[in-house]
Design a protein around this motif. Structure first.
Motif, PDB file in Angstrom:
ATOM      1  N   GLU A  50       0.837  -1.206   0.000  1.00 56.93           N
ATOM      2  CA  GLU A  50       0.000   0.000   0.000  1.00 56.93           C
ATOM      3  C   GLU A  50       0.874   1.260   0.000  1.00 56.93           C
ATOM      4  O   GLU A  50       0.612   2.207  -0.746  1.00 56.93           O
ATOM      5  CB  GLU A  50      -0.924  -0.024   1.216  1.00 56.93           C
ATOM      6  N   VAL A  51       1.914   1.227   0.816  1.00 56.37           N
ATOM      7  CA  VAL A  51       2.852   2.353   0.858  1.00 56.37           C
ATOM      8  C   VAL A  51       3.536   2.502  -0.501  1.00 56.37           C
ATOM      9  O   VAL A  51       3.667   3.604  -1.041  1.00 56.37           O
ATOM     10  CB  VAL A  51       3.911   2.135   1.974  1.00 56.37           C
ATOM     11  N   GLY A  52       3.937   1.369  -1.065  1.00 58.39           N
ATOM     12  CA  GLY A  52       4.621   1.388  -2.361  1.00 58.39           C
ATOM     13  C   GLY A  52       3.753   1.980  -3.452  1.00 58.39           C
ATOM     14  O   GLY A  52       4.204   2.827  -4.231  1.00 58.39           O
ATOM     15  N   ILE A  53       2.496   1.563  -3.504  1.00 65.79           N
ATOM     16  CA  ILE A  53       1.605   2.039  -4.572  1.00 65.79           C
ATOM     17  C   ILE A  53       1.312   3.526  -4.429  1.00 65.79           C
ATOM     18  O   ILE A  53       1.336   4.272  -5.408  1.00 65.79           O
ATOM     19  CB  ILE A  53       0.317   1.179  -4.610  1.00 65.79           C
ATOM     20  N   LYS A  54       1.115   3.980  -3.208  1.00 63.28           N
ATOM     21  CA  LYS A  54       0.901   5.425  -2.999  1.00 63.28           C
ATOM     22  C   LYS A  54       2.129   6.219  -3.450  1.00 63.28           C
ATOM     23  O   LYS A  54       1.999   7.288  -4.060  1.00 63.28           O
ATOM     24  CB  LYS A  54       0.634   5.720  -1.512  1.00 63.28           C
ATOM     25  N   THR A  55       3.293   5.698  -3.120  1.00 61.66           N
ATOM     26  CA  THR A  55       4.533   6.384  -3.514  1.00 61.66           C
ATOM     27  C   THR A  55       4.652   6.424  -5.036  1.00 61.66           C
ATOM     28  O   THR A  55       5.016   7.452  -5.618  1.00 61.66           O
ATOM     29  CB  THR A  55       5.742   5.675  -2.881  1.00 61.66           C
ATOM     30  N   LEU A  56       4.307   5.306  -5.676  1.00 69.95           N
ATOM     31  CA  LEU A  56       4.354   5.254  -7.140  1.00 69.95           C
ATOM     32  C   LEU A  56       3.358   6.245  -7.749  1.00 69.95           C
ATOM     33  O   LEU A  56       3.654   6.895  -8.756  1.00 69.95           O
ATOM     34  CB  LEU A  56       4.082   3.818  -7.624  1.00 69.95           C
ATOM     35  N   HIS A  57       2.195   6.377  -7.119  1.00 76.15           N
ATOM     36  CA  HIS A  57       1.226   7.377  -7.575  1.00 76.15           C
ATOM     37  C   HIS A  57       1.817   8.786  -7.468  1.00 76.15           C
ATOM     38  O   HIS A  57       1.590   9.626  -8.339  1.00 76.15           O
ATOM     39  CB  HIS A  57      -0.067   7.288  -6.754  1.00 76.15           C
ATOM     40  N   GLY A  58       2.571   9.022  -6.394  1.00 76.22           N
ATOM     41  CA  GLY A  58       3.206  10.331  -6.206  1.00 76.22           C
ATOM     42  C   GLY A  58       4.213  10.644  -7.314  1.00 76.22           C
ATOM     43  O   GLY A  58       4.340  11.788  -7.746  1.00 76.22           O
ATOM     44  N   PHE A  59       4.920   9.618  -7.762  1.00 75.20           N
ATOM     45  CA  PHE A  59       5.849   9.819  -8.887  1.00 75.20           C
ATOM     46  C   PHE A  59       5.070  10.222 -10.147  1.00 75.20           C
ATOM     47  O   PHE A  59       5.408  11.202 -10.811  1.00 75.20           O
ATOM     48  CB  PHE A  59       6.653   8.540  -9.163  1.00 75.20           C
ATOM     49  N   LEU A  60       4.036   9.461 -10.460  1.00 73.02           N
ATOM     50  CA  LEU A  60       3.253   9.759 -11.672  1.00 73.02           C
ATOM     51  C   LEU A  60       2.647  11.149 -11.592  1.00 73.02           C
ATOM     52  O   LEU A  60       2.664  11.900 -12.564  1.00 73.02           O
ATOM     53  CB  LEU A  60       2.110   8.743 -11.826  1.00 73.02           C
TER      54      LEU A  60
END
Ligand SMILES: [Zn+2]
Length: 454
Positions: free
Chosen positions: A113-123
């Motif tokens: 969950e943390v990883g996906i949110k972080t990836l969303h932040g990159f996009l």
């Protein structure tokens, strides 16, 4: 609330909960961005009144002037806007990994969950590709698999998984892959390479600098054998090294690129010329060291829009209080403050000699990737060149420059549409109007980020 709106809200919640945003442009459909100022990522000056035609995931045409005669499923007005390639952060360690003890053995796990949110932040920040330079293998390779299968909304993920190193050396704690003898190391490397790392990451570091004690160093002949072994299987290699001497040694045994600049002192002109002559990409990683004194001295940077959008109020509050105090008290903070300008001089020298610099923050957030761009420009490198460093050069570092990194016919349509010109002020790379990954416009309002939960 009318039922259609309830359904929409439920759908939005569902979408946010599973982290998947459906693509806007279906496979084979045509998208045209019309009458835009194009910054191609190759270092060419911006070209006005350009139209970019995308079919499916690829750029199929670039023309000067209007594209009114070309049919399209979707048109985006680009007048007054600037189109550049999506940024590539070529040195991150995705947030979310943590050590876990199972049967007395410490292994690395990760919180998806943390990883996906972080990836969303990159996009959200216009970063359409990331290279993870060392992480919990199951965690990062799981996300890479799901990204490639289209199951999660994320930038293109490239990863090394674990870090290959020597017992007791840099990166050996928390799940480093340890090699100490040859040919015994072969079976260890077989397991490592079986996971298809996009690059093999090695460390070649004895420390003894910046108030850090000495640690064991990977023997050079063992590194040479490991590099050859990976290269023979078609896997390129990258190394963590922090001084010129060790970086030169790594080059002498065939390393394909450098994961960091030299930070412990000024480089020689000859080293800059060597990197240029050999066309060895070198990642800039200025942000990781500079962030301590930045938070200690200028916590107001957290008030900028990108940080406010991607960090929760609680995270920001904690950084401004607890973390700031901790950084102010660290010797490391002030050592890095002195060394950052030296590293900046070093990267500028390499750039001026004709070397290939590559954007990498060694951090884990979209705003940090932008900070790296700022620090590259503050080194004395023009914004147009910094953009190439953050796009085409980074693709070259990954060995993916045939497919990505610039806005050219045939390439994957990873692009950022901006409201202001980033070549006059690199801060304008944050004035994001739209982000496209593989020809698909990312709906930034649906990403699982604090800005969308207000
Ligand atoms: Zn790193």
């Amino acid at each position: 609330m009318p039922s259609s709106r309830i359904i929409k809200s439920v759908f939005t919640l569902f979408v946010i909960a599973i982290g998947f945003v459906p693509p806007v442009l279906a496979e084979g459909q045509r998208l045209i961005i019309e009458d835009v100022t194009l910054i191609d990522g190759k270092g060419n000056p911006p070209r006005t009144h350009m139209s970019i035609v995308i079919e499916g995931s690829r750029i199929v045409d670039i023309l000067h002037g209007s594209a009114k005669n070309i049919k399209a499923d979707q048109r985006i007005a680009g007048r007054g806007k600037y189109l550049m390639p999506g940024l590539i952060d070529a040195h991150i360690h995705l947030k979310g990994a943590y050590p876990e003890t199972i049967d007395g053995q410490t292994v690395m796990a990760g919180d998806r969950e943390v990883g996906i949110k972080t990836l969303h932040g990159f996009l959200y920040s216009g970063v359409t590709s990331v290279y993870d330079s060392g992480n919990a293998p199951d965690y990062i390779f799981g996300l890479r698999r799901d990204e490639r299968a289209g199951k999660i909304t994320a930038p293109h993920i490239f990863a090394s998984g674990a870090i290959v190193t020597y017992p007791g050396s840099h990166g050996s704690q928390f799940g480093g892959v340890l090699i100490d003898d040859w040919p015994e190391a072969k079976s260890t490397l077989d397991d490592y390479l079986a996971r298809k790392p996009d690059l093999m990451k090695l460390t070649y570091e004895e420390r003894g600098w910046g108030a850090r004690p000495m640690i064991p160093l990977l023997p050079l002949d063992l590194m040479q054998k490991a590099i050859a072994y990976a290269n023979d299987q078609g896997v390129r290699t990258t190394v963590h090294a922090s001084n010129e001497y060790r970086a030169r040694q790594a080059l002498s045994v065939g390393i394909d690129n450098l994961s960091h600049p030299v930070i412990v002192g000024p480089i020689t002109d000859e080293f800059a010329r060597t990197l240029a002559a050999k066309q060895i990409p070198m990642v800039t990683t200025l942000t990781i060291g500079e962030r301590y004194s930045r938070l200690a001295e200028h916590p107001e940077y957290l008030d900028q829009a990108l940080y406010q959008a991607t960090l929760t109020p609680d995270e920001i509050k904690k950084m401004k209080t607890e973390t700031r105090k901790e950084y102010q008290e660290r010797v490391w903070t002030w050592w890095m403050k002195i060394m950052t300008p030296i590293a900046q001089d070093n990267i500028r020298k390499v750039h001026e000699a004709g070397g290939i610099l590559v954007l990498g923050s060694d951090q884990s957030s979209g705003p940090s990737s932008h900070r790296e761009l700022e620090l590259i420009v503050a080194s004395g490198i023009p914004p147009l060149e910094a953009i190439r460093i953050g796009t085409l050069n980074a693709a070259r570092f990954l060995g993916k420059d045939r497919d990505m990194g610039s806005i050219e016919i045939g390439k994957i349509a990873d692009m950022v549409l901006l409201d202001a010109d980033p070549t006059v002020d690199i801060n304008n790379a944050k004035a994001i109007s739209a982000v496209f990954k593989s020809g698909v416009r990312i709906d930034r309002s649906r990403l699982d980020l604090p800005v969308n939960h207000k």
